[in-house]
Design a protein around this motif. Structure first.
Motif, short mmCIF file in Angstrom:
data_model
loop_
_atom_site.label_atom_id
_atom_site.label_comp_id
_atom_site.label_asym_id
_atom_site.label_seq_id
_atom_site.Cartn_x
_atom_site.Cartn_y
_atom_site.Cartn_z
N ALA A 382 0.83 -1.21 0.00
CA ALA A 382 0.00 0.00 0.00
C ALA A 382 0.86 1.26 0.00
CB ALA A 382 -0.93 -0.02 1.21
N ARG A 383 1.98 1.24 0.71
CA ARG A 383 2.87 2.40 0.73
C ARG A 383 3.47 2.64 -0.65
NH1 ARG A 383 5.81 0.83 6.48
NH2 ARG A 383 4.15 1.71 7.83
N LYS A 384 3.86 1.56 -1.31
CA LYS A 384 4.41 1.69 -2.66
C LYS A 384 3.33 2.17 -3.63
CE LYS A 384 7.63 1.24 -5.77
NZ LYS A 384 8.80 2.15 -5.79
N TYR A 393 -1.09 10.96 -10.33
CA TYR A 393 -2.04 12.06 -10.21
C TYR A 393 -1.40 13.39 -10.60
CZ TYR A 393 -4.88 15.71 -8.09
OH TYR A 393 -5.60 16.87 -7.88
N TYR A 394 -0.22 13.66 -10.06
CA TYR A 394 0.42 14.95 -10.33
C TYR A 394 0.91 15.07 -11.78
CZ TYR A 394 0.16 15.95 -5.36
OH TYR A 394 -0.31 16.18 -4.10
N VAL A 403 -6.18 8.26 -5.72
CA VAL A 403 -5.23 8.53 -4.65
C VAL A 403 -5.90 8.40 -3.28
CG1 VAL A 403 -3.64 10.23 -3.66
CG2 VAL A 403 -3.90 10.05 -6.16
N LEU A 404 -7.11 8.93 -3.16
CA LEU A 404 -7.84 8.86 -1.90
C LEU A 404 -8.12 7.41 -1.50
CD1 LEU A 404 -10.46 11.74 -2.29
CD2 LEU A 404 -8.41 11.71 -0.87
N ASP A 405 -8.46 6.61 -2.48
CA ASP A 405 -8.74 5.20 -2.20
C ASP A 405 -7.49 4.49 -1.70
OD1 ASP A 405 -10.58 2.92 -2.34
OD2 ASP A 405 -9.22 2.19 -3.91
N VAL A 406 -6.35 4.79 -2.29
CA VAL A 406 -5.08 4.20 -1.85
C VAL A 406 -4.71 4.70 -0.45
CG1 VAL A 406 -2.61 4.02 -2.32
CG2 VAL A 406 -4.25 3.87 -4.21
N GLN A 407 -4.94 5.98 -0.18
CA GLN A 407 -4.66 6.52 1.15
C GLN A 407 -5.49 5.84 2.23
OE1 GLN A 407 -5.36 10.74 0.85
NE2 GLN A 407 -3.24 11.21 0.28
N ARG A 408 -6.78 5.66 1.94
CA ARG A 408 -7.66 5.00 2.91
C ARG A 408 -7.19 3.57 3.17
NH1 ARG A 408 -11.88 7.78 0.14
NH2 ARG A 408 -12.16 5.97 -1.21
N ASN A 409 -6.85 2.86 2.13
CA ASN A 409 -6.40 1.48 2.29
C ASN A 409 -5.13 1.39 3.14
OD1 ASN A 409 -8.53 0.48 0.78
ND2 ASN A 409 -7.37 0.46 -1.15
N LEU A 410 -4.21 2.32 2.90
CA LEU A 410 -2.97 2.32 3.66
C LEU A 410 -3.24 2.62 5.13
CD1 LEU A 410 0.07 2.26 4.00
CD2 LEU A 410 0.15 4.65 3.26
#
Length: 440
Positions: A382-384, A393-394, A403-410
């Motif tokens: 998840a961090r990777k 995204y950028y 990005v938000l979905d990955v942040q929540r999962n992490l």
């Protein structure tokens, strides 16, 4: 030697248990020569602060003080009952000033002795002795509970500390993302949707902090009560990730739980006591024998009280027993017999529960370890994934929703990994307790 007769009543024999040859949830070979009681509780922890808290709890915990008071009372009751095996002596005297009342002034001593011919007093003493030993085992049950409760609560507290740290770091990261996206929104590079989405995630992280702080205060209060002190901040030692508990806890045969587990021993001793009370009830169906003696001086005139002619003595023996009371004595025996039967079933049930707790603890230790290893892989991935998603995204390849979905999962994976670290440690403590360790 005290004059005693035969003892009526049943002789004790340990009930049959449902034997288990091995534990099904472990591949560890069982060493019949080793026992978990040989591993002291302070040998399984590697945290001086935790050991200090446990020692303080053992010394100050109010449940422990109550248990010690019960133990002393049980000792006093046994000594009180043992005195019934011996004769009792009394003294007394009366002075009468009016000689016309025909009541002589007297002074003397008497002795009374009920012979324990059928073993009523001896059975009662054995019952109280078993209850005394059961009370000692109850103290050990409380002791193991204090040790495990403090250790598990401490690991839960350190887990909350870690969750709070994760949440604060997450909040900082999301706040930084919000600052960047808000700046891009102001310049017209992104839509307001991206700005609102990251703003929502910042608020979620902010809300998580007071929730965790509330749980920390609750646990600190729980530990303070276990320590027998006014609620306050609890000292911290190692983080859960740095704890190194002894994991090679020696496994003995399931039958060893009969000797190791204080709750199993307590249940058996209560059965021993109930069995002895049957003998008490049976002895009450037979006649009792009593010896009495009186010696002293008696005289109408106080001045002649201690003359040889005023000396009196007397001795007597008596017997008293039931003739017919509509089956009351027989029913009394049956009442105690059924109480003993209940105690036997409770003992057998306690043994099965003990085996069940060991089986569950073995499974917990094994599966929490496996789950932690899998969850740790998830966190690393998840961090990777977050690093790659931010770059995508950028560079304009994906929306911020990804990005938000990955942040929540992490975030959720890191919190779950923290909880699993605590659960691994707690499961090890529970296994040690289930095997009967920690009380000596």
């Amino acid at each position: 030697m005290l004059p005693m007769g035969c003892m009526v009543g049943p002789k004790y024999s340990r009930p049959e248990e449902q034997k288990a040859e091995r534990y099904q949830n472990t591949e560890i070979p069982i060493d019949t020569a080793k026992s978990v009681v040989n591993l002291k509780w302070f040998d399984i922890f590697d945290d001086d602060v935790l050991e200090g808290l446990i020692n303080k709890g053992i010394e100050n915990n109010y449940d422990m003080k109550i248990a010690m008071a019960r133990l002393e009372r049980a000792r006093a009751e046994l000594g009180y009952s043992k005195a019934d095996l011996y004769p009792s002596f009394q003294y007394g005297g009366t002075v009468y000033a009016n000689k016309d009342a025909f009541l002589p002034t007297n002074v003397g001593a008497s002795m009374n002795w009920e012979l324990d011919f059928w073993g009523k007093v001896r059975h009662q003493n054995k019952a109280l002795q078993a209850e005394l030993l059961a009370t000692e085992e109850a103290r050990k049950v409380i002791l193991t509970g204090i040790i495990s409760d403090i250790a598990i609560s401490y690991f839960q507290l350190r887990d909350l500390d870690n969750q709070l740290d994760i949440t604060k770091k997450t909040l900082v990261a999301r706040q930084e993302s919000f600052n960047i996206i808000n700046e891009r929104f102001i310049k017209g590079y992104v839509s307001e949707v991206d700005k609102v989405q990251i703003e929502q995630q910042v608020a979620i992280a902010e809300a998580g902090i007071p929730r965790i702080e509330r749980q920390i205060t609750f646990l600190e209060n729980v530990i303070s009560v276990l320590l027998g002190q006014v609620p306050g901040r609890i000292e911290r030692g190692k983080a859960n990730s740095d704890q190194k508990l002894v994991t090679d806890i020696p496994l003995s045969l399931p039958s060893k739980l009969l000797e190791n587990r204080p709750d199993v021993r307590q249940a058996e001793l209560y059965y021993v006591s109930a069995n002895e009370k049957i003998g008490v009830a049976q002895a009450m169906r037979y006649p009792s024998f009593n010896i009495a003696a009186i010696a002293g001086f008696a005289s109408v005139y106080v001045s002649d009280l201690f003359q040889d002619s005023s000396y009196k003595q007397n001795a007597s023996a008596g017997v008293v027993g039931p003739i017919f009371n509509f089956g009351k004595n027989k029913r009394r025996v049956e009442i105690y017999r059924q109480e003993a039967e209940q105690s036997k079933f409770y003992y057998q049930k306690t043994y099965l529960i003990a085996i069940s707790e060991v089986e569950q603890s073995l499974q917990d230790v094994k599966t929490y370890k496996q789950e932690w290893q899998a969850r740790n892989k998830q966190v690393q991935a998840a961090r990777k994934n977050l690093e790659l998603s931010d770059a995508r995204y950028y560079n304009g390849y994906v929306s911020y929703l990804e990005v938000l979905d990955v942040q929540r999962n992490l975030y959720e994976a890191e919190l779950e990994l923290s909880r699993l670290s605590q659960q691994q440690l707690s499961a090890t403590v529970q296994l040690y307790k289930a095997l009967g360790g920690g009380w000596n």
